[in-house]
Design a protein around this motif. Structure first.
Motif, PDB file in Angstrom:
ATOM      1  N   ALA A   1      -4.407   1.283   6.860  1.00 20.66           N
ATOM      2  CA  ALA A   1      -6.058   0.348   5.982  1.00 20.66           C
ATOM      3  C   ALA A   1      -6.258  -0.357   8.069  1.00 20.66           C
ATOM      4  CB  ALA A   1      -5.729  -0.902   5.860  1.00 20.66           C
ATOM      5  N   ALA A   2      -4.810  -0.829   8.825  1.00 16.83           N
ATOM      6  CA  ALA A   2      -4.692  -0.920  10.252  1.00 16.83           C
ATOM      7  C   ALA A   2      -5.174   0.092  10.968  1.00 16.83           C
ATOM      8  CB  ALA A   2      -3.669  -2.294  10.534  1.00 16.83           C
ATOM      9  N   GLY A   3      -5.876   1.361  11.060  1.00 14.52           N
ATOM     10  CA  GLY A   3      -6.685   1.778  12.338  1.00 14.52           C
ATOM     11  C   GLY A   3      -5.102   3.197  12.683  1.00 14.52           C
ATOM     12  N   PHE A   4      -3.593   3.113  11.632  1.00 15.29           N
ATOM     13  CA  PHE A   4      -2.842   4.636  12.322  1.00 15.29           C
ATOM     14  C   PHE A   4      -3.148   5.675  11.331  1.00 15.29           C
ATOM     15  CE2 PHE A   4      -1.388  -0.103  13.552  1.00 15.29           C
ATOM     16  CZ  PHE A   4      -0.970  -0.381  14.704  1.00 15.29           C
ATOM     17  N   ASP A   5      -3.899   5.632  12.191  1.00 16.81           N
ATOM     18  CA  ASP A   5      -4.509   7.435  11.300  1.00 16.81           C
ATOM     19  C   ASP A   5      -4.295   8.516  11.569  1.00 16.81           C
ATOM     20  OD1 ASP A   5      -6.689   6.840  11.746  1.00 16.81           O
ATOM     21  OD2 ASP A   5      -7.842   6.874  10.289  1.00 16.81           O
ATOM     22  N   GLU A   6      -3.791   8.332  13.278  1.00 15.45           N
ATOM     23  CA  GLU A   6      -3.760   9.890  13.924  1.00 15.45           C
ATOM     24  C   GLU A   6      -2.814  10.663  13.694  1.00 15.45           C
ATOM     25  OE1 GLU A   6      -3.689   8.388  18.322  1.00 15.45           O
ATOM     26  OE2 GLU A   6      -5.279   6.464  18.055  1.00 15.45           O
TER      27      GLU A   6
ATOM     28  N   MET B   1       2.035  -6.778  19.002  1.00 12.16           N
ATOM     29  CA  MET B   1       1.476  -6.417  17.392  1.00 12.16           C
ATOM     30  C   MET B   1       1.575  -7.519  16.417  1.00 12.16           C
ATOM     31  SD  MET B   1       4.540  -3.929  16.016  1.00 12.16           S
ATOM     32  CE  MET B   1       4.307  -2.929  17.479  1.00 12.16           C
ATOM     33  N   SER B   2       0.501  -7.586  15.339  1.00 12.57           N
ATOM     34  CA  SER B   2       0.583  -8.990  14.799  1.00 12.57           C
ATOM     35  C   SER B   2       2.129  -8.920  14.166  1.00 12.57           C
ATOM     36  CB  SER B   2      -0.373  -8.452  13.568  1.00 12.57           C
ATOM     37  OG  SER B   2      -0.328  -7.427  12.255  1.00 12.57           O
ATOM     38  N   SER B   3       2.395  -9.512  13.034  1.00  9.16           N
ATOM     39  CA  SER B   3       3.687  -9.332  12.441  1.00  9.16           C
ATOM     40  C   SER B   3       3.040  -9.415  10.958  1.00  9.16           C
ATOM     41  CB  SER B   3       3.736 -11.525  12.249  1.00  9.16           C
ATOM     42  OG  SER B   3       2.820 -11.499  11.218  1.00  9.16           O
ATOM     43  N   GLY B   4       2.254  -9.038  10.861  1.00 13.85           N
ATOM     44  CA  GLY B   4       2.068  -7.955   9.638  1.00 13.85           C
ATOM     45  C   GLY B   4       1.977  -6.562   9.680  1.00 13.85           C
ATOM     46  N   ILE B   5       1.748  -6.039  10.886  1.00 13.12           N
ATOM     47  CA  ILE B   5       2.107  -4.747  10.796  1.00 13.12           C
ATOM     48  C   ILE B   5       3.116  -4.743  11.859  1.00 13.12           C
ATOM     49  CG2 ILE B   5       1.220  -3.007  13.404  1.00 13.12           C
ATOM     50  CD1 ILE B   5      -1.728  -3.813  13.329  1.00 13.12           C
ATOM     51  N   TYR B   6       4.191  -5.607  12.418  1.00 18.91           N
ATOM     52  CA  TYR B   6       5.300  -5.368  12.687  1.00 18.91           C
ATOM     53  C   TYR B   6       5.737  -5.253  11.764  1.00 18.91           C
ATOM     54  CZ  TYR B   6      10.251  -6.441  14.966  1.00 18.91           C
ATOM     55  OH  TYR B   6      11.180  -5.960  15.417  1.00 18.91           O
ATOM     56  N   ARG B   7       6.180  -6.429  11.117  1.00 17.68           N
ATOM     57  CA  ARG B   7       6.829  -6.482   9.813  1.00 17.68           C
ATOM     58  C   ARG B   7       6.681  -4.638   8.452  1.00 17.68           C
ATOM     59  NH1 ARG B   7       5.192 -11.066   8.628  1.00 17.68           N
ATOM     60  NH2 ARG B   7       4.004 -10.202   7.078  1.00 17.68           N
ATOM     61  N   SER B   8       5.068  -4.145   8.762  1.00 12.25           N
ATOM     62  CA  SER B   8       5.205  -2.903   8.048  1.00 12.25           C
ATOM     63  C   SER B   8       5.611  -1.475   8.479  1.00 12.25           C
ATOM     64  CB  SER B   8       3.642  -2.349   7.932  1.00 12.25           C
ATOM     65  OG  SER B   8       2.993  -3.589   7.059  1.00 12.25           O
ATOM     66  N   ALA B   9       5.601  -1.736   9.286  1.00 13.55           N
ATOM     67  CA  ALA B   9       6.431  -0.758  10.803  1.00 13.55           C
ATOM     68  C   ALA B   9       8.050  -0.726  10.736  1.00 13.55           C
ATOM     69  CB  ALA B   9       5.550  -0.724  11.858  1.00 13.55           C
TER      70      ALA B   9
END
Length: 218
Positions: free
Chosen positions: A205-210, A1-9
């Motif tokens: 916004a990155a698509g994690f909406d399931e 995963m990207s650094s931005g997604i990792y940081r947010s998660a």
């Protein structure tokens, strides 16, 4: 995963994880799922004397369709028995399909058994601690509860059953519910720091909406 997604998660993971110190209680209350490490951890707590009985709650959910040969609660109970928990200390609630039902149906089960524990240890996945406790506090307010989970870090959690994508989707969905469910009477109010909600918006916004609930705002 990207650094931005990792940081947010990771920000949302840390928010969900309450890290409460446990004290001995009357009942271990296990909210079952697709993660058998929760069953193993609950059995370990029992063997260490944290409570004299365990109730396992859960039928089959979206993430456990076809995963186990029986209801989640029955599968988790079998694991506990194999680890040495006596059968007469185990109670099974195999009907509930969501967190609210876990609590309501378990309350009904214990009443049927003429059991009235006052202090509970809720056992759940790490990233579902906060909503589990908030739901319990709302739906069973005359009882006392702590919440705990297997001692796993964000980097350690994903495995061959639960991917990082699955985990992030559930974390995002739970945060949405934490924000909006109190107005529906499903849980107690929780303070959500701006940084945490910003992380939520980034992940949606990155698509994690399931795992988002369609009936409430995003």
């Amino acid at each position: 995963m990207s650094s931005g997604i990792y940081r947010s998660a990771k920000i949302i993971w840390d928010y969900h994880l309450l890290q409460q110190s446990l004290v001995k209680s009357d009942c271990l209350f296990v909210l079952c799922s697709n993660d058998i490490r929760v069953a193993e951890y609950a059995a370990q707590l029992f063997m260490k004397g944290y409570a004299p009985c365990i109730v396992f709650s859960g039928n089959v959910g979206e993430l456990t369709q076809g995963l186990f040969p029986c209801a989640e609660a029955e599968h988790f109970a079998n694991i506990a028995r194999e680890m040495g928990v006596p059968n007469d200390c185990i109670y099974i609630e195999p009907v509930a399909t969501n967190t609210g039902e876990n609590i309501i149906k378990t309350r009904e089960l214990l009443m049927e058994k003429s059991l009235d524990p006052q202090r509970f240890i809720l056992v759940q996945k790490p990233f579902m601690e906060r909503r589990t406790l908030a739901t319990f506090e709302k739906l069973w307010p005359n009882k006392t509860a702590q919440v705990t989970s297997p001692l796993l870090t964000f980097d350690e959690f994903a495995n061959d059953v639960i991917s990082y994508g699955d985990m992030i989707n559930v974390m995002v969905g739970d945060l949405q519910r934490i924000r909006y469910y109190p107005t529906l009477g499903f849980s107690t109010e929780q303070v959500i720091p701006a940084e945490v909600w910003h992380a939520y918006e980034n992940l949606v916004a990155a698509g994690f909406d399931e795992h988002l609930a369609a009936e409430i705002p995003r």
